[in-house]
Design a protein around this motif. Structure first.
Motif, PDB file in Angstrom:
ATOM      1  N   ASN A   6      -4.807  -0.630   2.613  1.00 40.95           N
ATOM      2  CA  ASN A   6      -4.892  -2.062   2.318  1.00 40.95           C
ATOM      3  C   ASN A   6      -4.696  -2.944   3.543  1.00 40.95           C
ATOM      4  O   ASN A   6      -4.415  -4.135   3.407  1.00 40.95           O
ATOM      5  CB  ASN A   6      -3.855  -2.441   1.250  1.00 40.95           C
TER       6      ASN A   6
ATOM      7  N   SER B  23       0.836  -1.198   0.000  1.00 38.92           N
ATOM      8  CA  SER B  23       0.000   0.000   0.000  1.00 38.92           C
ATOM      9  C   SER B  23       0.871   1.249   0.000  1.00 38.92           C
ATOM     10  O   SER B  23       1.822   1.363   0.768  1.00 38.92           O
ATOM     11  CB  SER B  23      -0.918   0.025   1.218  1.00 38.92           C
TER      12      SER B  23
ATOM     13  N   SER C  95      -2.842   1.275   6.776  1.00 33.60           N
ATOM     14  CA  SER C  95      -2.892   1.745   5.391  1.00 33.60           C
ATOM     15  C   SER C  95      -4.270   1.494   4.803  1.00 33.60           C
ATOM     16  O   SER C  95      -5.159   0.933   5.441  1.00 33.60           O
ATOM     17  CB  SER C  95      -1.836   1.009   4.553  1.00 33.60           C
TER      18      SER C  95
END
Length: 373
Positions: free
Chosen positions: A40, A21, A38
């Protein structure tokens, strides 16, 4: 990706192994581990950012991480649009903990003395007294907290909780039952983006630099020399140094408690900073669009200083200011493992190791050997 520097922010270097990410929002240091929230998911590094592992691989519904709280094996993460998740085993498994939460745009989580607080993008604050199992929204009207708001940020020290809002800084000392508007005069309703507490000092990052109060808001002092008009998204105090993360202007450093500022951005791929953390001699910054950068503090401004020592009788340096050379005289009955010379912004420009010091009590340095500054 992740970037690293070995000279404390003078130059930065990318370290991206395992970090998938580029949009990173928060950092947490826990012993020798670094956690990164993040878009992700949650990533962990145990080698100072050289490699990262996603710890919620089997829980992809956890994303948009804006805040991480950890105590022992227990972890909480606050997620934008996802609310709060909790793990009891260092992130191996997770449970959603949103009972009582109607606004799941979580921007921050804090914990103190068994009580947790969270702030949201929509401007609400919730608290939990049962380890996140249930949450209660503070009564905005009764507690005098502004009803119309955005992007709450929180900080806590002992009984003092401070909340940065779109309309100024609010403080409470009774767990949120009553809030007081603490910013006054020209900055009364200033958009407060970031916070830091250092003893009696409160620092706020705003869309127009940093302000500080030492008397609970009676007097606010602007600390903007060198960063006027800069939007400050994060403040980290590492006494006697202060780091400021900004939007569109990278990282700023002050070596005099905020009186003056200087950028330390060489090598940074992005100028949008979301978070800053320090572990031992390493500084980390989470960025918008370029992952996490790291830098080594020990070679830039903090050369392993463990305590304040008066060296006036042990080390003498003259002339000051220097002309063509500098003389350093060392006490003969003292042993020094190394001596460093730093410039006006705290960057090391010359270092003498033990072998160069042993056997002499005088060192002569030509100013031609030193960089300007």
């Amino acid at each position: 990706g992740v970037f690293q520097s070995t000279d404390d922010g003078v130059t930065w270097k990318g370290i991206n192994s395992g970090l998938i990410s580029s949009n990173t929002y928060c950092l947490l240091i826990d012993d020798s581990s670094v956690y990164c929230g993040s878009n992700n998911g949650i990533f962990k590094s145990t080698d100072e950012g050289n490699s990262w592992v996603k710890i919620n691989k089997e829980y992809d519904s956890i994303y948009g991480i804006r805040s991480i709280v950890k105590s022992g094996d227990k972890m909480f993460v606050g997620c934008y649009y996802q609310g709060v998740f909790k793990s009891l085993n260092n992130g191996k498994s997770w449970s959603k903990m949103n009972t009582g939460i109607t606004d799941t745009t979580v921007t921050c989580l804090i914990q103190n003395k068994g009580k947790m607080y969270l702030g949201t993008w929509e401007g609400t604050i919730y608290f939990s007294e049962d380890d996140g199992n249930s949450w209660e929204k503070i009564n905005m009207v009764q507690s005098h907290f502004p009803t119309y708001n955005r992007n709450i940020t929180l900080a806590i020290k002992d009984s003092l909780i401070i909340a940065g809002t779109l309309y100024g800084l609010y403080t409470t000392t009774n767990g949120g039952e009553f809030w007081e508007l603490t910013t006054k005069d020209d900055i009364q309703y200033i958009n407060t983006l970031s916070l830091a507490i250092d003893g009696v000092d409160i620092y706020i990052g705003t869309a127009n630099g940093i302000y500080k109060t030492s008397d609970n808001g009676d007097i606010w002092t602007p600390l903007n020399s060198g960063m006027e008009g800069i939007e400050v998204t994060r403040i980290l105090i590492h006494n006697p140094y202060i780091f400021a993360g900004t939007k569109n202007n990278g990282v700023y450093l002050s070596i005099d408690k905020g009186v003056n500022w200087k950028t330390v951005n060489a090598g940074l791929y992005t100028s949008n900073i979301n978070d800053i953390a320090i572990s031992d001699s390493i500084i980390y910054v989470a960025t918008d669009g370029a992952g996490v950068y790291t830098a080594n503090l020990s070679e830039l401004i903090i050369s392993d200083i463990k305590e304040d020592i008066n060296l006036s009788d042990e080390v003498k340096l003259f002339p000051n200011p220097a002309c063509d050379k500098i003389t350093i005289i060392l006490s003969e009955d003292k042993i020094f493992s190394s001596i460093s010379i730093v410039n006006s912004i705290g960057i090391q420009v010359k270092k003498f190791e033990n072998a160069e010091i042993f056997g002499t009590n005088s060192i002569y340095i030509s100013t031609n050997d030193l960089p300007v500054g």
